[in-house]
Design an enzyme around this catalytic site. Sequence first.
Site, PDB file in Angstrom:
ATOM      1  N   ASP A  83     -18.407   3.542 -30.723  1.00 21.35           N
ATOM      2  CA  ASP A  83     -19.241   4.744 -30.722  1.00 21.35           C
ATOM      3  C   ASP A  83     -19.879   5.012 -29.364  1.00 21.35           C
ATOM      4  OD1 ASP A  83     -20.879   2.602 -30.742  1.00 21.35           O
ATOM      5  OD2 ASP A  83     -22.167   3.277 -32.377  1.00 21.35           O
ATOM      6  N   HIS A 140      -1.672   2.802  -6.848  1.00 21.69           N
ATOM      7  CA  HIS A 140      -2.944   3.078  -7.537  1.00 21.69           C
ATOM      8  C   HIS A 140      -3.594   1.782  -8.016  1.00 21.69           C
ATOM      9  CE1 HIS A 140      -2.517   7.690  -8.321  1.00 21.69           C
ATOM     10  NE2 HIS A 140      -2.839   7.388  -7.090  1.00 21.69           N
ATOM     11  N   ASP A 195      -9.384   3.664  -0.774  1.00 22.34           N
ATOM     12  CA  ASP A 195      -9.237   5.073  -1.152  1.00 22.34           C
ATOM     13  C   ASP A 195     -10.437   5.392  -2.038  1.00 22.34           C
ATOM     14  OD1 ASP A 195      -8.445   7.594  -1.998  1.00 22.34           O
ATOM     15  OD2 ASP A 195      -6.369   7.021  -2.425  1.00 22.34           O
ATOM     16  N   ASP A 237     -11.654  13.062  -1.137  1.00 19.09           N
ATOM     17  CA  ASP A 237     -10.566  12.102  -1.380  1.00 19.09           C
ATOM     18  C   ASP A 237     -10.138  11.510  -0.044  1.00 19.09           C
ATOM     19  OD1 ASP A 237      -8.394  10.689  -2.273  1.00 19.09           O
ATOM     20  OD2 ASP A 237      -7.202  12.432  -2.861  1.00 19.09           O
ATOM     21  N   HIS A 261       5.461   8.525  -1.652  1.00 19.78           N
ATOM     22  CA  HIS A 261       4.683   9.578  -2.322  1.00 19.78           C
ATOM     23  C   HIS A 261       4.589  10.854  -1.483  1.00 19.78           C
ATOM     24  CE1 HIS A 261       1.303   8.665   0.312  1.00 19.78           C
ATOM     25  NE2 HIS A 261       1.410   7.387   0.001  1.00 19.78           N
ATOM     26  N   HIS A 284      -2.063  16.896  -1.577  1.00 20.40           N
ATOM     27  CA  HIS A 284      -2.230  17.719  -2.787  1.00 20.40           C
ATOM     28  C   HIS A 284      -3.445  18.618  -2.615  1.00 20.40           C
ATOM     29  CE1 HIS A 284      -5.441  14.830  -3.731  1.00 20.40           C
ATOM     30  NE2 HIS A 284      -4.601  13.896  -3.351  1.00 20.40           N
ATOM     31  N   HIS A 314      -7.052  16.126  -7.804  1.00 18.15           N
ATOM     32  CA  HIS A 314      -5.724  16.725  -7.718  1.00 18.15           C
ATOM     33  C   HIS A 314      -5.862  18.112  -8.342  1.00 18.15           C
ATOM     34  CE1 HIS A 314      -4.079  12.345  -7.973  1.00 18.15           C
ATOM     35  NE2 HIS A 314      -4.473  12.647  -6.758  1.00 18.15           N
ATOM     36  N   GLU A 339      -2.065  12.655   3.533  1.00 16.83           N
ATOM     37  CA  GLU A 339      -2.207  11.226   3.302  1.00 16.83           C
ATOM     38  C   GLU A 339      -0.904  10.440   3.418  1.00 16.83           C
ATOM     39  OE1 GLU A 339      -3.025  10.295  -0.915  1.00 16.83           O
ATOM     40  OE2 GLU A 339      -3.323  12.432  -1.217  1.00 16.83           O
ATOM     41  N   TYR A 346       4.173   1.305   3.145  1.00 13.03           N
ATOM     42  CA  TYR A 346       3.903   0.222   2.214  1.00 13.03           C
ATOM     43  C   TYR A 346       5.011  -0.816   2.367  1.00 13.03           C
ATOM     44  CZ  TYR A 346       1.072   4.092   0.639  1.00 13.03           C
ATOM     45  OH  TYR A 346       0.194   5.142   0.614  1.00 13.03           O
ATOM     46  N   ARG A 398      -2.524   3.450   4.497  1.00 13.26           N
ATOM     47  CA  ARG A 398      -2.559   4.886   4.177  1.00 13.26           C
ATOM     48  C   ARG A 398      -3.788   5.451   4.878  1.00 13.26           C
ATOM     49  NH1 ARG A 398      -2.130   4.842  -0.993  1.00 13.26           N
ATOM     50  NH2 ARG A 398      -4.245   5.122  -1.783  1.00 13.26           N
ATOM     51  N   GLU A 455      -5.998   9.140   4.948  1.00 12.94           N
ATOM     52  CA  GLU A 455      -6.084  10.401   4.190  1.00 12.94           C
ATOM     53  C   GLU A 455      -7.309  11.209   4.616  1.00 12.94           C
ATOM     54  OE1 GLU A 455      -6.649   9.821  -0.072  1.00 12.94           O
ATOM     55  OE2 GLU A 455      -5.957  11.872  -0.469  1.00 12.94           O
TER      56      GLU A 455
HETATM   57  N1  GLY Z   1      -7.102   9.136  -4.560  1.00  6.91           N
HETATM   58  C1  GLY Z   1      -5.953   9.657  -5.169  1.00  6.91           C
HETATM   59  C2  GLY Z   1      -5.064  10.296  -4.198  1.00  6.91           C
HETATM   60  O1  GLY Z   1      -5.166  10.022  -3.020  1.00  6.91           O
HETATM   61  O2  GLY Z   1      -4.272  11.129  -4.507  1.00  6.91           O
HETATM   62 MN    MN Z   2      -6.915   9.289  -2.167  1.00  6.64          MN
HETATM   63 MN    MN Z   3      -5.214  12.100  -2.370  1.00  6.88          MN
END
Ligand code: GLY
Ligand code: MN
Ligand code: MN
Length: 432
Positions: free
Chosen positions: A36, A235, A252, A263, A342, A346, A353, A377, A381, A399, A401
């Site tokens: 709950d 992720h 991240d 982000d 990837h 975005h 996103h 970004e 890897y 990475r 970003e």
């Molecule tokens: N933090 C999620 C992405 O970079 O898309």
């Molecule tokens: Mn990110």
């Molecule tokens: Mn991102």
Amino acid sequence: MDEQSYKARRTTYMQRMKKRSVALFFSATQKTRSNDTEFPYRQDSDFYYLTGFKEDNSVLLLVKEKKSTKEILFVQKKDPTLELWTGKRLGKKEAQKRFLVDKIFLTQRLHVTLKKLFRDKKRVYLDLSCEEKNCLHVAFSFAMNELISQKLERLDVRDISRKMRAIKTPQEIALIKKALSITKEAHHKVMAMQKSGKMEYELQAEFEYLFKKNGAYSDAYTTIIAGGNNGNTLHYIQNDQMLQDGQLILIDAGCEYAMYASDITRTIPVNGVFSDTQKEVYELVLQAEMKVIEAMKEGVLRSDLQRMAREILCQGMVRLGILEGDVTTLLNEEKDKKYFPHGIGHWMGLDVHDPCPYKDKKGKELPLKSGMVMTIEPGLYLPLDDASVPQKYRGIAVRIEDNILVTKEGYENLSYAIAKSVEAIEALYSYT
Ligand code: GLY
Ligand code: MN
Ligand code: MN
């Protein structure tokens, strides 16, 4: 944002609706965490975009007749017993004072109102995925049944709002900038921290503390703190390993401020200094990131940016001996995707996103336009257990970003102030 701005959005929405139609927007539902207890409530982004209202059990109806339009907001009834537990509700009276809509009703009137409204309509705009999300199901199933029995045309209610959301207003940009200033402070604090021997979650805690402390409601997504090879899981959110001297940490992390996301990814050395090997990979990703950002302007396609990043990274990987062969052939055969699997970025806004379209109805890619906000970004890897990667690079994940606004002149890097050159990151580090 003031009530006039939300009203203007609803007006634009209704202008784009077909005649003799009704659009239904449901507030988000409470999500159970366990038994709950619930996750903190977060309003549905489209509903919020059109109302600025954060309460549960609310519905917005936008009605377009042949020659007129009507806006109706349904709010939950005041209930002193429930309010004792879960907090004040605005109620109908206060809602009438606040919202610039034609009518305010209580949510329990929704059924009756829909029944009346549907009588002479031809089409209904509805969230086509609503059923799975279980939102206000009684009203939803009623609407569905009516739709089916009356053979009304069913359209996706989010199509129009998500197109609108693609272009950010100056007020929205200001909120994203505020989110980024809080996120910057947290990244810089963590860059400066002594990290060797700390657990990944300790850094996560630092971010969450600084986000909240500075007035951000929450993180915009679960923070990723990935030491060494953990960064090769895209992720990675376990965040439960110890940070070792000599590793890189892929971080991240971005807060949500007043419903708007940030982000940001930075990859930093645990001990404050990049090794020569780490620097080789880092500088390559940085070069790709900066070149792609510099290429951003109205008219450019996201796929152009993706291709550009792939070319730079692929050339670099050949130079470092990670890939072998002719760059064009490697790209054509998509060999680079093993290490850059990837997308280049975005849309970002009310959602991290932002679900704004990337293509038009015919499937043609939409070019960048002034007012859009996109993340850039690129990453590389290089897993520890990949025998085809030269030994010295194995276990490295990088990475970088940033969040970029497309402008009439080109672009504005909204996160330019967050340290990212090797020198800037190393300079921030100090033993504390
Ligand atoms: N933090 C999620 C992405 O970079 O898309
Ligand atoms: Mn990110
Ligand atoms: Mn991102």
